[in-house]
Design a protein around this motif. Structure first.
Motif, PDB file in Angstrom:
ATOM      1  N   PRO A  37      52.637  47.348  51.032  1.00 36.70           N
ATOM      2  CA  PRO A  37      52.804  47.676  49.599  1.00 36.70           C
ATOM      3  C   PRO A  37      51.408  48.639  48.687  1.00 36.70           C
ATOM      4  N   GLY A  38      52.174  49.642  48.220  1.00 35.00           N
ATOM      5  CA  GLY A  38      50.911  50.238  47.495  1.00 35.00           C
ATOM      6  C   GLY A  38      50.318  49.531  46.319  1.00 35.00           C
ATOM      7  N   ASN A  39      50.898  48.398  45.982  1.00 33.52           N
ATOM      8  CA  ASN A  39      50.277  47.744  44.642  1.00 33.52           C
ATOM      9  C   ASN A  39      49.365  46.558  45.080  1.00 33.52           C
ATOM     10  N   THR A  40      48.803  46.745  46.414  1.00 34.43           N
ATOM     11  CA  THR A  40      47.976  45.756  47.064  1.00 34.43           C
ATOM     12  C   THR A  40      46.562  46.591  46.945  1.00 34.43           C
ATOM     13  N   TYR A  41      45.512  45.842  46.529  1.00 33.23           N
ATOM     14  CA  TYR A  41      44.055  46.261  46.205  1.00 33.23           C
ATOM     15  C   TYR A  41      43.172  45.042  47.326  1.00 33.23           C
ATOM     16  N   ILE A  42      42.421  45.846  48.208  1.00 29.35           N
ATOM     17  CA  ILE A  42      41.681  44.869  49.064  1.00 29.35           C
ATOM     18  C   ILE A  42      40.140  45.210  48.466  1.00 29.35           C
ATOM     19  N   LEU A  43      39.820  43.951  48.389  1.00 27.38           N
ATOM     20  CA  LEU A  43      38.106  43.758  48.062  1.00 27.38           C
ATOM     21  C   LEU A  43      37.580  43.241  49.319  1.00 27.38           C
ATOM     22  N   ARG A  44      36.622  43.984  50.094  1.00 25.71           N
ATOM     23  CA  ARG A  44      35.962  43.444  51.003  1.00 25.71           C
ATOM     24  C   ARG A  44      34.674  42.552  50.596  1.00 25.71           C
ATOM     25  N   VAL A  45      34.793  41.412  50.943  1.00 27.92           N
ATOM     26  CA  VAL A  45      33.833  40.599  50.728  1.00 27.92           C
ATOM     27  C   VAL A  45      32.968  39.850  51.710  1.00 27.92           C
ATOM     28  N   ARG A  46      31.740  39.395  51.392  1.00 23.47           N
ATOM     29  CA  ARG A  46      30.928  38.653  52.377  1.00 23.47           C
ATOM     30  C   ARG A  46      31.449  37.508  52.803  1.00 23.47           C
ATOM     31  N   ALA A  47      31.689  36.563  51.654  1.00 23.97           N
ATOM     32  CA  ALA A  47      32.560  35.426  51.886  1.00 23.97           C
ATOM     33  C   ALA A  47      33.145  34.986  50.483  1.00 23.97           C
ATOM     34  N   PRO A  48      34.425  34.668  50.572  1.00 26.03           N
ATOM     35  CA  PRO A  48      35.118  34.222  49.093  1.00 26.03           C
ATOM     36  C   PRO A  48      34.653  33.188  48.412  1.00 26.03           C
ATOM     37  N   VAL A  49      33.842  32.318  49.256  1.00 23.09           N
ATOM     38  CA  VAL A  49      33.534  31.029  48.438  1.00 23.09           C
ATOM     39  C   VAL A  49      32.371  31.516  47.462  1.00 23.09           C
ATOM     40  N   LEU A  50      31.788  32.617  47.504  1.00 22.08           N
ATOM     41  CA  LEU A  50      30.836  33.194  46.269  1.00 22.08           C
ATOM     42  C   LEU A  50      31.430  33.403  44.998  1.00 22.08           C
ATOM     43  N   PHE A  51      32.986  33.259  44.990  1.00 24.69           N
ATOM     44  CA  PHE A  51      33.570  33.745  43.722  1.00 24.69           C
ATOM     45  C   PHE A  51      33.704  32.366  43.103  1.00 24.69           C
ATOM     46  N   PRO A  52      33.430  32.506  41.664  1.00 25.31           N
ATOM     47  CA  PRO A  52      33.234  31.018  41.000  1.00 25.31           C
ATOM     48  C   PRO A  52      34.763  30.949  40.546  1.00 25.31           C
ATOM     49  N   GLU A  53      35.147  29.459  40.153  1.00 22.21           N
ATOM     50  CA  GLU A  53      36.379  29.342  40.012  1.00 22.21           C
ATOM     51  C   GLU A  53      37.221  29.920  38.768  1.00 22.21           C
ATOM     52  N   HIS A  54      36.602  30.363  37.871  1.00 18.12           N
ATOM     53  CA  HIS A  54      37.022  31.104  36.692  1.00 18.12           C
ATOM     54  C   HIS A  54      37.477  32.493  37.220  1.00 18.12           C
ATOM     55  N   PHE A  55      36.895  33.176  38.141  1.00 19.90           N
ATOM     56  CA  PHE A  55      37.483  34.337  38.500  1.00 19.90           C
ATOM     57  C   PHE A  55      38.729  34.678  38.758  1.00 19.90           C
ATOM     58  N   TYR A  56      39.308  33.781  39.486  1.00 27.62           N
ATOM     59  CA  TYR A  56      40.885  33.713  39.698  1.00 27.62           C
ATOM     60  C   TYR A  56      41.708  33.667  38.237  1.00 27.62           C
ATOM     61  N   ILE A  57      41.370  32.724  37.698  1.00 28.01           N
ATOM     62  CA  ILE A  57      42.198  32.568  36.252  1.00 28.01           C
ATOM     63  C   ILE A  57      41.823  33.937  35.511  1.00 28.01           C
ATOM     64  N   ASP A  58      40.726  34.331  35.498  1.00 23.56           N
ATOM     65  CA  ASP A  58      40.409  35.595  34.726  1.00 23.56           C
ATOM     66  C   ASP A  58      41.372  36.922  35.546  1.00 23.56           C
ATOM     67  N   CYS A  59      41.258  37.055  36.720  1.00 21.23           N
ATOM     68  CA  CYS A  59      42.161  37.967  37.360  1.00 21.23           C
ATOM     69  C   CYS A  59      43.750  37.968  36.837  1.00 21.23           C
ATOM     70  N   PHE A  60      44.144  36.668  36.685  1.00 20.31           N
ATOM     71  CA  PHE A  60      45.626  36.691  36.310  1.00 20.31           C
ATOM     72  C   PHE A  60      45.767  36.925  34.861  1.00 20.31           C
TER      73      PHE A  60
END
Length: 141
Positions: A37-60
């Protein structure tokens, strides 16, 4: 093709794809001339553990309908990173529940460098889910 959400627009899906495993897996999808699907955005990351917890809530809060965290799983080249990521996401799930968000909007999965079927399956499942759920709605306190 992206299915439309309840608002008539496709719900966005963010993929955090690890540099060493999941991103090459996504690349293999393109090399095999498969589509997702074209509504998919891929972010290439070294390791997802680097993203803080609030990152996910902020995305939503910013309108992302679903997030797929595609990692190497236990094969992660960074010792202890996968277990730390799983623990972090458990805390994110708890926070999502507190805020009235459906926890199915966030999914952790292991994708290998040649796992194009698994990649497509995860993306299509998330696309179907966010199309059904519509945009994220937070509980009012």
């Amino acid at each position: 093709m992206a299915a439309n959400g309840k608002n008539g627009n496709p719900e966005k899906i963010l993929i955090l794809a690890t540099d060493s495993c999941a991103y090459p897996g996504a690349d293999s999808v393109g090399q095999s001339h498969s589509s997702y699907p074209g509504n998919t955005y891929i972010l290439r990351v070294r390791a997802p553990v680097l993203f803080p917890e609030h990152f996910y809530i902020d995305c939503f809060k910013k309108g992302i309908g679903g997030i797929l965290v595609m990692s190497c799983g236990e094969e992660c080249p960074y010792e202890g990173a996968y277990k730390a990521l799983a623990k972090r996401l458990d805390r994110v799930y708890a926070n999502m529940k507190e805020q009235g968000l459906d926890i199915r909007r966030l999914r952790l999965t292991a994708i290998c460098t040649v796992c194009n079927r698994a990649f497509l399956n995860e993306v299509n499942q998330m696309n179907n889910l966010v199309s059904e759920l519509g945009p994220p709605v937070f509980a009012s306190h």
